[in-house]
Design an enzyme around this catalytic site. Structure first.
Site, short mmCIF file in Angstrom:
data_model
loop_
_atom_site.label_atom_id
_atom_site.label_comp_id
_atom_site.label_asym_id
_atom_site.label_seq_id
_atom_site.Cartn_x
_atom_site.Cartn_y
_atom_site.Cartn_z
N ARG A 132 -36.19 21.19 -25.26
CA ARG A 132 -35.57 22.22 -26.08
C ARG A 132 -35.36 21.66 -27.49
NH1 ARG A 132 -29.39 23.86 -26.62
NH2 ARG A 132 -29.73 25.35 -28.28
N HIS B 84 -30.43 27.32 -34.85
CA HIS B 84 -29.43 26.33 -34.48
C HIS B 84 -28.66 25.95 -35.74
CE1 HIS B 84 -28.47 23.10 -31.28
NE2 HIS B 84 -27.57 22.96 -32.25
N GLU C 1 -25.03 28.58 -29.83
CA GLU C 1 -23.60 28.52 -30.05
C GLU C 1 -23.09 29.36 -31.23
OE1 GLU C 1 -22.70 24.17 -28.04
OE2 GLU C 1 -22.53 24.38 -30.23
N ASN D 183 -24.00 25.98 -22.77
CA ASN D 183 -23.72 24.62 -23.24
C ASN D 183 -22.31 24.26 -22.80
OD1 ASN D 183 -26.13 25.02 -24.58
ND2 ASN D 183 -25.28 24.92 -26.64
N TYR E 135 -19.37 21.13 -22.38
CA TYR E 135 -18.93 19.78 -22.70
C TYR E 135 -17.57 19.44 -22.07
CZ TYR E 135 -22.82 19.35 -25.89
OH TYR E 135 -24.09 19.29 -26.41
#
Length: 456
Positions: free
Chosen positions: A84, A128, A173, A295, A297
């Site tokens: 990616r 991005h 995001e 995503n 974390y």
């Protein structure tokens, strides 16, 4: 040098499970003035004194633009099935709209061909965070026109690469760009609008929907988005803490998931604050997806502002006192070198909660980012992090969540946004002076784990 014992073999994942790693253009490519590339909002932001903590900038980054054959060779050695990466909008359409750079498209042509020759599937992300500066100067994602120009750019990329690319990602995001870039000003473009940043959320989601339409028109059959999500934990059972945590969860999780998955905003009062024909836009935003990227974390512990234990500087992000919620430090867990708590079980919690909340409206899930920042080449902590999170992912799958793939963030140490080069998320160490690449212990661990999975 670590002395931690190697973890036991991972549980068995399905044979068609997609294993990959992720990067982004602004963090690795460099070559910001080559091939006709236009300026991005991050180029401008990083050039302003005091914006980047170590005083660095992304002009060179890891020089992936010139060194991509070396990086593709690393991907082949690692044994992942997919890579990616992101396409830099200002490299392809330097002004954000209008003239297209042949040199920019040629670079991604070469990259895609090199990946395929190495047996690695290309998975491009179309945006991005590197908004063309020409569009930013006209309002960026605060204005509707940017969404429409994004769709036109998506069409340009799909026309060139669509014959060889199977999987596409529209946005990465949008929550972070809205909050950190437009709300708090700690990422590009550096605006401090607080709740007046909400139009940026809506226009990114609209751009996503329009891009899905453009990709479908070019024959794409595997499209997703990469949204950031994490469980929101409430600091206490008090009414004030519960209300603060609910609002945080709404703004960071549900605001970006529910328009895409359910075709509606999670709160009518919030929807009333958004610009344009929102009801009609939601029909575009909710274009059916083939998979949903997450995503992950860390979880976030949230309570009311001004209370004991509230963090004014959270995870490197300075939070203004006027916010109606306050993240708290999560105690009792190990921490990465970035200070983030390591909570693998929260990934299981997140995925199971998504399945329970959205049911058959949730398409198959792909973990599009998961990783950690640690120093050192003998990085046993990163091995433990990945091992723990992959086991947590497997538990979510055993509980019935349809997960189709997992991408590690990141292939290599890179320009970590406002942190500069001070954080190292890579499986590959990069000497930021010589740009030499050195695979870390975690790279070797993942390589061996993937070989074992393939023997299945």
């Amino acid at each position: 040098m670590t002395t931690e014992p190697a973890p036991a073999a991972l549980p068995r994942f399905p044979r068609d499970f997609v294993w990959g790693v992720s990067t982004s253009a602004a963090q690795i490519e460099g070559a910001v003035t080559e091939g006709g590339r236009g300026r991005s909002a991050w180029d401008v932001f990083a050039a302003e004194a005091g914006r980047i903590k170590d005083g660095s900038d992304p002009r060179v980054a890891t020089d992936h633009y010139h060194r991509y054959p070396e990086d593709v060779a690393l991907l082949k050695e690692l044994g992942v099935g997919a890579y990616r990466f992101s396409v830099a909008w200002p490299r392809v359409v330097p002004g954000g709209s209008g003239a297209v750079s042949k040199a920019g498209l040629d670079f991604y042509d070469r990259l895609v061909d090199a990946l395929l020759a190495a047996g690695v599937a290309p998975v491009p992300t179309l945006f991005h965070w590197d908004t063309p500066q020409a569009l930013e100067e006209g309002g960026g994602w605060l204005v509707r026109d940017t969404a429409e120009k994004f769709a036109a750019y998506a069409d340009v990329v799909a026309e060139r690469l669509g014959d060889r690319v199977e999987r596409w990602i529209t946005l990465n995001e949008p929550a972070e760009l809205t909050l950190l870039g437009y709300g708090l000003g700690q990422h590009a473009p550096g605006r401090q609008l607080l709740f007046e940043a909400l139009p940026a959320a809506h226009h990114q989601l609209l751009g996503h929907g329009l891009a899905v339409q453009a990709l479908r028109a070019r024959g794409a059959t595997s499209i997703g988005i990469a949204n950031s999500h994490g469980p929101t934990w409430t600091a206490s059972a008090s009414e004030a803490d519960t209300a603060a945590a609910d609002l945080y969860d709404l703004l960071l999780n549900r605001l970006f998931a529910e328009p895409v998955l359910l075709g509606r905003y999670p709160d009518e009062e919030l929807a009333a604050l958004l610009p344009g024909p929102v009801a009609d836009d939601l029909k575009v935003i909710a274009q059916p997806l083939d998979w949903y990227g997450i995503n992950y974390y860390q979880p976030t512990l949230v309570g009311a502002p001004g209370a004991e234990g509230a963090a004014g500087d959270f995870g490197g992000i300075r939070l203004p006192a006027e916010l109606p919620f306050a993240p708290r430090e999560i105690e009792g867990y190990p921490r990465t070198d970035f200070g983030w708590p390591v909570v693998p079980e929260a990934l299981t919690e997140l995925l199971v909660s998504f399945q329970e909340r959205y049911g058959d409206r949730l398409p198959p899930v792909v973990i599009t980012e998961n990783g950690c920042s640690y120093e050192g080449i003998e990085d046993g902590e990163r091995i433990a992090f990945l091992d723990g999170h992959l086991r947590a992912l497997h538990r979510a799958m055993a509980a019935g969540v349809d997960v189709r793939g997992y991408f590690v963030w990141s292939l290599m140490d890179n320009f970590e946004w406002a942190e500069g080069y001070a954080r190292r998320f890579g499986l590959v160490h990069v000497d930021h002076t010589t740009l030499a690449r050195t695979p870390k212990a975690s790279f070797r661990w993942l390589r061996d784990a993937l070989r074992e999975q393939a023997r299945g």
